[in-house]
Design an enzyme around this catalytic site. Sequence first.
Site, short mmCIF file in Angstrom:
data_model
loop_
_atom_site.label_atom_id
_atom_site.label_comp_id
_atom_site.label_asym_id
_atom_site.label_seq_id
_atom_site.Cartn_x
_atom_site.Cartn_y
_atom_site.Cartn_z
N TYR A 17 48.86 58.70 -18.36
CA TYR A 17 49.53 58.94 -19.64
C TYR A 17 50.54 57.85 -20.00
O TYR A 17 51.10 57.86 -21.09
CB TYR A 17 50.26 60.29 -19.60
CG TYR A 17 49.34 61.45 -19.40
CD1 TYR A 17 48.59 61.95 -20.45
CD2 TYR A 17 49.23 62.07 -18.16
CE1 TYR A 17 47.74 63.02 -20.28
CE2 TYR A 17 48.38 63.15 -17.97
CZ TYR A 17 47.64 63.62 -19.04
OH TYR A 17 46.79 64.68 -18.86
N HIS A 22 52.26 59.84 -26.70
CA HIS A 22 53.09 60.98 -26.29
C HIS A 22 54.18 60.56 -25.30
O HIS A 22 55.11 61.33 -25.08
CB HIS A 22 52.20 62.04 -25.65
CG HIS A 22 52.35 63.42 -26.20
ND1 HIS A 22 53.03 63.73 -27.37
CD2 HIS A 22 51.89 64.61 -25.74
CE1 HIS A 22 52.97 65.03 -27.58
NE2 HIS A 22 52.29 65.59 -26.61
N TYR A 68 54.30 68.71 -17.37
CA TYR A 68 53.59 68.19 -18.53
C TYR A 68 54.39 68.50 -19.78
O TYR A 68 55.25 69.39 -19.80
CB TYR A 68 52.16 68.74 -18.59
CG TYR A 68 51.29 68.08 -17.56
CD1 TYR A 68 50.78 66.80 -17.79
CD2 TYR A 68 51.03 68.70 -16.35
CE1 TYR A 68 50.01 66.16 -16.84
CE2 TYR A 68 50.26 68.06 -15.39
CZ TYR A 68 49.76 66.80 -15.64
OH TYR A 68 49.01 66.16 -14.68
N ASN A 70 54.08 70.06 -22.54
CA ASN A 70 54.17 71.42 -23.08
C ASN A 70 55.08 72.33 -22.28
O ASN A 70 55.39 73.43 -22.73
CB ASN A 70 52.77 72.04 -23.17
CG ASN A 70 51.87 71.30 -24.12
OD1 ASN A 70 52.28 70.35 -24.78
ND2 ASN A 70 50.63 71.73 -24.19
N ASN A 116 54.71 70.62 -29.05
CA ASN A 116 54.87 71.61 -28.00
C ASN A 116 55.95 71.27 -26.99
O ASN A 116 56.53 72.17 -26.38
CB ASN A 116 53.53 71.86 -27.30
CG ASN A 116 52.57 72.60 -28.20
OD1 ASN A 116 52.97 73.43 -29.02
ND2 ASN A 116 51.29 72.31 -28.08
#
Length: 192
Positions: A17, A22, A68, A70, A116
């Site tokens: 990631y 993000h 993560y 969220n 989120n």
Amino acid sequence: MAEPLLVVGLGNPGPNYAKTRHNVGFVVADLLAGRIGSGFKAHRKSGADIATGRLAGRAVVLAKPRTYMNESGRNVGPLAKFYSVAPADVIVIHDELDIDFGRIRLKFGGGVAGHNGLKSVAAALGTKDFQRVRVGVGRPPGRKDAATYVLEPFTSVERPEVPTICEQAADATELLIAQGLEPAQNLVHAWA
């Protein structure tokens, strides 16, 4: 002595990631840690990685949740409690679909716009009334799903601009700390 500010860069853990839209919050948090001359280390009670020091004359705790996106609140809530930081003294740095790529915007409170990570932080703090440094990543092209888009790397056209954008977001965070929301907004929102 004033309680520290809690400055949280949102992102997802792991190398898969690292270069995604993000994760701009993590990139900005790393830049800020460099500015205070501190490295991140595990904070056992919260599960986040933290770095401590002073920014713009204020004591700060920089944090990168190890959950993560969220579930970011699972780390942010315990950190705020551990350091006795009121929600209004929490600054969250995050990607923002509703802002054009490369633009930085500062905000206090308001909705979470389907983000989120913000939703999780708001739930953990018990309020949406915290400060935000919003890093514009723009809307996905065509009919591409937003959730897929934010988990993709920046395009070859965007990639060369990302370091400058993240430095500007770090500058905006320091202005927010030094001058407060409205004066910092007046400066940051005028940036091209």
